[in-house]
Each structure stands twice: as structure tokens, then as C-alpha cells.
Write a protein that holds these residues in place. Structure first.
Motif, PDB file in Angstrom:
ATOM      1  N   ASP A 155       0.834  -1.208   0.000  1.00 50.61           N
ATOM      2  CA  ASP A 155       0.000   0.000   0.000  1.00 50.61           C
ATOM      3  C   ASP A 155       0.867   1.255   0.000  1.00 50.61           C
ATOM      4  OD1 ASP A 155       0.912  -0.539   2.556  1.00 50.61           O
ATOM      5  OD2 ASP A 155      -1.045  -0.387   3.524  1.00 50.61           O
ATOM      6  N   LEU A 156       2.003   1.215   0.704  1.00 53.54           N
ATOM      7  CA  LEU A 156       2.913   2.362   0.706  1.00 53.54           C
ATOM      8  C   LEU A 156       3.580   2.507  -0.662  1.00 53.54           C
ATOM      9  CD1 LEU A 156       4.409   4.675   2.073  1.00 53.54           C
ATOM     10  CD2 LEU A 156       6.055   2.998   2.962  1.00 53.54           C
ATOM     11  N   TYR A 157       3.944   1.391  -1.266  1.00 53.19           N
ATOM     12  CA  TYR A 157       4.584   1.408  -2.584  1.00 53.19           C
ATOM     13  C   TYR A 157       3.720   2.159  -3.594  1.00 53.19           C
ATOM     14  CZ  TYR A 157       6.049  -0.428  -7.157  1.00 53.19           C
ATOM     15  OH  TYR A 157       6.434  -0.545  -8.466  1.00 53.19           O
ATOM     16  N   TYR A 158       2.434   1.847  -3.625  1.00 59.00           N
ATOM     17  CA  TYR A 158       1.553   2.507  -4.594  1.00 59.00           C
ATOM     18  C   TYR A 158       1.249   3.950  -4.200  1.00 59.00           C
ATOM     19  CZ  TYR A 158       1.011  -1.912  -6.998  1.00 59.00           C
ATOM     20  OH  TYR A 158       1.272  -3.057  -7.709  1.00 59.00           O
ATOM     21  N   ARG A 159       1.317   4.269  -2.916  1.00 59.88           N
ATOM     22  CA  ARG A 159       1.162   5.658  -2.490  1.00 59.88           C
ATOM     23  C   ARG A 159       2.341   6.505  -2.936  1.00 59.88           C
ATOM     24  NH1 ARG A 159      -3.178   8.482   0.020  1.00 59.88           N
ATOM     25  NH2 ARG A 159      -4.548   6.953   0.966  1.00 59.88           N
ATOM     26  N   LEU A 160       3.534   5.910  -2.909  1.00 54.92           N
ATOM     27  CA  LEU A 160       4.742   6.644  -3.280  1.00 54.92           C
ATOM     28  C   LEU A 160       4.894   6.751  -4.794  1.00 54.92           C
ATOM     29  CD1 LEU A 160       7.337   5.121  -0.779  1.00 54.92           C
ATOM     30  CD2 LEU A 160       6.163   7.308  -0.590  1.00 54.92           C
ATOM     31  N   LYS A 161       4.496   5.698  -5.500  1.00 56.26           N
ATOM     32  CA  LYS A 161       4.756   5.627  -6.941  1.00 56.26           C
ATOM     33  C   LYS A 161       3.602   6.224  -7.748  1.00 56.26           C
ATOM     34  CE  LYS A 161       6.772   2.489 -10.315  1.00 56.26           C
ATOM     35  NZ  LYS A 161       7.041   1.089 -10.694  1.00 56.26           N
ATOM     36  N   VAL A 162       3.133   7.386  -7.335  1.00 57.57           N
ATOM     37  CA  VAL A 162       2.068   8.063  -8.075  1.00 57.57           C
ATOM     38  C   VAL A 162       2.637   8.634  -9.371  1.00 57.57           C
ATOM     39  CG1 VAL A 162       0.393   9.941  -8.023  1.00 57.57           C
ATOM     40  CG2 VAL A 162       0.817   8.600  -5.960  1.00 57.57           C
ATOM     41  N   PHE A 163       3.805   9.257  -9.284  1.00 55.91           N
ATOM     42  CA  PHE A 163       4.442   9.874 -10.451  1.00 55.91           C
ATOM     43  C   PHE A 163       5.900   9.431 -10.476  1.00 55.91           C
ATOM     44  CE2 PHE A 163       6.293  12.982 -13.209  1.00 55.91           C
ATOM     45  CZ  PHE A 163       5.276  13.381 -14.062  1.00 55.91           C
TER      46      PHE A 163
END
Length: 470
Positions: free
Chosen positions: A308-316
């Protein structure tokens, strides 16, 4: 014959459909009077339907219709002849007097007998798009300034793509994720994003997440209150609070522990932090940029990084290519670092000889730009002429190549008559030779085959003074 106004007034479904459309829509009857006006038009212009009903579209003062300003009436408008218009960008007046940038198009409405009974027009507000475009243009200008100052040195296509991503990021507040090998310039890119963004006048705080243990990193990021742990004898503000209204750059994000991952996730979700030893929540308004030289997706698959953190960080995401994949940038980087070292050392090096540049172009650069910068600094210590030669380069670089001009440390050649053959010079050996010669640099130069200037530069590099007692 039923008029367009009568048709609209008795058709409740049609009115609901007009209001459901996101773009502004209004309808004119054959006298040029407004008979329908949806809620999007109210939002765009500030006029309610009751205020605008029965008035001409001239009230809005469209600046451009068929190549000129708004005509005096509908029968002077070419729409009745052409039947429709293509989308046209123009200005209109808001109810409070300010001008709006919009795109408008129109087409006639016909009844079932093919007779024209009115005109329907759609209006799209371009204000946000215009603002975003202006921000992009400003970002481009500022990025150009950074390049001229040596912020980012590149002409390769892969780096032009990176520049495009940097410019695009300036118009928003999106969380940025930078991935690239060590030495590719991730912190430089983070700095460029901050410098051309909306928060450029506020602080940018950098934290290397791999340099601290879990407990120290928690205190560093979130701060602590007095008594939170042994040695906490006063309140301490954390880096998130220091970056409030600005940007925080978290380097080596792949190194943080599961506990810090959870706390960072809460910051991203709630935009608030808690100092260590305190339950009080504190709001923070920050833009987060992270970077790593690791494959975070692999860490997620291995269960070492929260998905969940990975996808929060990898927005752009922005991927920084290694130097070996952008070799056309190497000559630019070489010239940049030569100028930089000349400025620092007061040197007079004008460039790099072709054989030395060929070595650079064929080397794989595992340390990327950072390694290249260090190689130029190393060459400045040994260079005695106006150009950097292959023998001035670090041995690990010329050792991989067979094209070095003579003399080359990786391929020793007989020393010219009357001259000492150069051997790699280490600090301890240099100290020993200096002591034995009574600190006579000219004598040490004769014994080693280096110039006096090279001996002096070695001494400066290793912080050896004439009074060194080691």
C-alpha cells in the motif's frame, strides 16, 4: 409552430439532461434570446438562469465569432448559414467583470421538418488549463536556468524525457518517486522539481533514510518531546515539520523498516504527524519526493516493503537512466566538471585529449555521474598540461581499456631515458619520500616521475602539509 422555448419548458427530461452535462450549455431562440441555461453555465459565468433568461448572448461579450467579435444579433451571425461551428478559443466576461478563457462551439437546432428553430452552444472553461500551461512554461524557463547554472547537464533523448517529467511535475502536488542507480543524480532531480514548483520559495529538506537506525530515523523525521527516551532532554522538531509548506526529499526510501513504513503511510494518508513520546497530532502541508536505487516492486514481492505504501509513493515515477545508457552526455559532463575544478583549484585545464575521452566513452561507469566527477577531480591532481591525458585518469578506469595513449599505468612502458617510470603513488609512500628528501618536492618529483605540480596536488589531496609530523 412550437417554438424552441416552448419545447424546452414543457420537457422536464430535457432540462435534467442539460443540467447533467459537465460543460456549459445554453440555447438561443430565433430572436437570439437565451431560453435555456444549464448549471455548468451558471458556474462558469456567474449568471443564474433567471438573470440571463431572455437576454442576448452579447451579454457575455464573446471576443471571437467567425473571425470577429460577437455580432449585433442572431441573424447577423453566420451560424444560421453554416449550421455549425468548430471549437473556437475566445474570451468572455464573467458576471463580476473579469475575463475568462473558454472554448465554444455551436450548431443549429432543427425540428422534424428540417426547419431551424434555434441554436445550441457549448462552452468549456479553459482557465485551469491555461494556468497549468503557464505553470509548465514557467517550469520550462526555470529548468532552463538550472541547466545554464549546471544543475542538470544533458542532451540525450532519454534525459530529455526526464526533463519533460520534471516540467510536468511542476504544475501539481503529486508525490514523486525517483528511481535510479547510485550516482545518477536523484537528489539533483528532486532539487530541480522543488526549484520550479509552486513551493520553490519554501524549504526543501533532505533526509538520507539509510544513514540512521530505526529509532534515530523516527526521531529525525517526526521529532520528539522531552523525556521521550534516554537523552531526550528537550523537545525537538522533526524534518516533516521543518518542511511544512515546502518539500521533503526522502532518499534511499527502500531502506526504511516496516515500522517507519507504517508511520510514513499515515503521513501520506492523513497529512499529519506525531512526535515521538507524544499523542498530539500535528498537521503538515508538504510535498513528498522519494528516491531509491533498489527495485521496490521486488521488495514488495518479497514482503520487505508495504504494497500500500509502494503505490502511495509511486504516483508519479521518474526513472533516471545510468550513464552507460546516455553516453552522448559524457562530453558535456566532462566539460562541466573541468570548468568546476578549474574554478575551485584555479587550474588552467582546457579540456580532455581525444584518447582520454575515448576511454571515458567506452567505460561502463558503475558509479555513474558521481564516479565521473571523481575521475575528473583525480585527473586534476595528476594533469600537468592543458589537457587531461589517459595517464591522468584513475587506474580502475584505464585498466579496462587498451586504447590509452602512452604512458598508461594499466600498460607500463619503458621510461624515457633519464626519467623515472611512473608507479602508482600512495599517501604513505609519498610521506616517506618527502621525509627522506627533507620535504623537497622537486627531488620527490624526480624520484617518482611526476611533476612538482602533481606532487603538490597529491599533498593537497591527502592533506599533507610541509610541517606534517606523521
Amino acid at each position: 409552430m412550437e417554438t424552441i422555448r416552448q419545447a424546452i419548458e414543457k420537457n422536464e427530461l430535457l432540462n435534467q439532461l442539460l443540467d447533467a452535462i459537465g460543460d456549459g450549455v445554453f440555447v438561443l431562440d430565433l430572436t437570439g434570446k437565451i431560453v435555456a441555461w444549464n448549471s455548468a453555465m451558471e458556474s462558469i459565468t456567474g449568471y443564474s438562469f433567471n438573470e440571463i433568461k431572455g437576454k442576448s448572448c452579447r451579454t457575455l461579450k464573446f471576443s471571437y465569432c467567425f473571425g470577429r467579435g460577437c455580432p449585433s444579433g442572431l441573424h447577423d451571425c453566420k451560424i444560421l448559414k453554416t449550421g455549425k461551428t468548430t471549437p473556437t478559443e475566445c474570451m468572455i466576461n464573467h458576471r463580476d467583470g473579469h475575463a475568462l478563457s473558454v472554448s465554444k462551439k455551436a450548431r443549429v437546432i432543427r425540428n422534424n421538418r428540417g426547419h431551424i428553430i434555434g441554436v445550441i452552444e457549448t462552452v468549456i472553461d479553459l482557465t485551469e488549463l491555461k494556468n497549468a500551461r503557464l505553470k509548465m512554461e514557467e517550469a520550462t524557463r526555470r529548468l532552463g536556468e538550472l541547466n545554464r547554472l549546471g544543475g542538470i547537464i544533458a542532451k540525450s533523448q532519454v534525459m530529455q524525457n526526464v526533463f519533460s517529467f520534471i516540467k510536468a511535475s511542476a504544475a501539481g502536488e503529486t508525490t514523486i518517486f525517483i528511481q535510479g542507480e547510485s550516482g545518477t543524480g536523484k537528489e539533483l532531480v528532486a532539487g530541480a522539481i522543488h526549484s520550479i514548483g509552486e513551493r520553490r520559495d519554501m524549504p526543501m529538506i533532505t533526509v538520507n533514510c539509510s544513514a540512521l537506525s530505526e529509532s534515530l530515523l523516527e526521531s529525525e523525521l517526526f521529532g520528539h518531546v522531552k523525556g521521550a527516551f534516554t537523552g531526550a532532554n528537550r523537545d525537538r522538531i522533526g524534518r516533516f515539520e521543518q518542511a511544512d509548506q515546502g518539500t521533503i526529499f526522502l532518499d534511499e526510501i527502500g531502506e526504511i523498516s516496516p515500522y517507519i513504513q507504517l508511520k510514513l503511510l499515515r503521513v501520506l494518508q492523513e497529512k499529519e504527524i506525531e512526535r515521538v513520546g507524544e499523542s498530539k497530532k500535528r498537521k503538515v502541508n508538504i510535498r513528498i519526493i522519494t528516491a531509491t536505487n533498489k527495485d521496490l516492486k521486488s521488495l514488495v514481492d518479497e514482503g520487505r516493503f508495504r504494497e500500500d505504501l509502494y503505490y502511495r509513493l509511486k504516483v508519479f515515477p521518474i526513472f533516471l537512466p545510468p550513464l552507460r545508457d546516455r553516453r552522448e552526455d559524457i562530453p558535456l559532463l566532462v566539460n562541466h566538471f573541468i570548468k568546476l575544478n578549474n574554478k575551485i583549484s584555479g587550474g588552467t585545464v582546457t579540456g580532455m585529449a581525444k584518447p582520454a575521452l575515448k576511454v571515458f566513452m567506452e567505460y561502463d561507469w558503475p558509479g555513474n555521474i558521481r564516479e565521473l566527477a571523481n575521475a575528473i577531480e583525480h585527473a586534476f591532481v595528476l594533469c600537468v598540461g592543458r589537457q587531461i591525458e589517459p595517464e591522468d585518469l584513475p587506474v580502475e578506469i584505464i585498466g579496462q581499456n587498451t586504447i590509452c595513449a602512452e604512458p598508461c599505468r594499466s600498460q607500463p612502458v619503458p621510461a624515457p631515458s633519464g626519467k623515472k617510470q611512473r608507479q602508482p603513488l600512495e599517501r604513505d609512500r609519498l610521506l616517506s619520500l618527502l621525509r627522506d628528501s627533507g620535504w623537497n618536492k622537486a627531488e620527490v618529483a624526480r624520484q617518482t616521475g611526476f611533476s612538482r605540480a602533481a606532487i603538490w596536488k597529491y599533498m593537497k589531496k591527502w592533506n599533507i602539509s610541509m610541517k606534517c609530523e606523521e
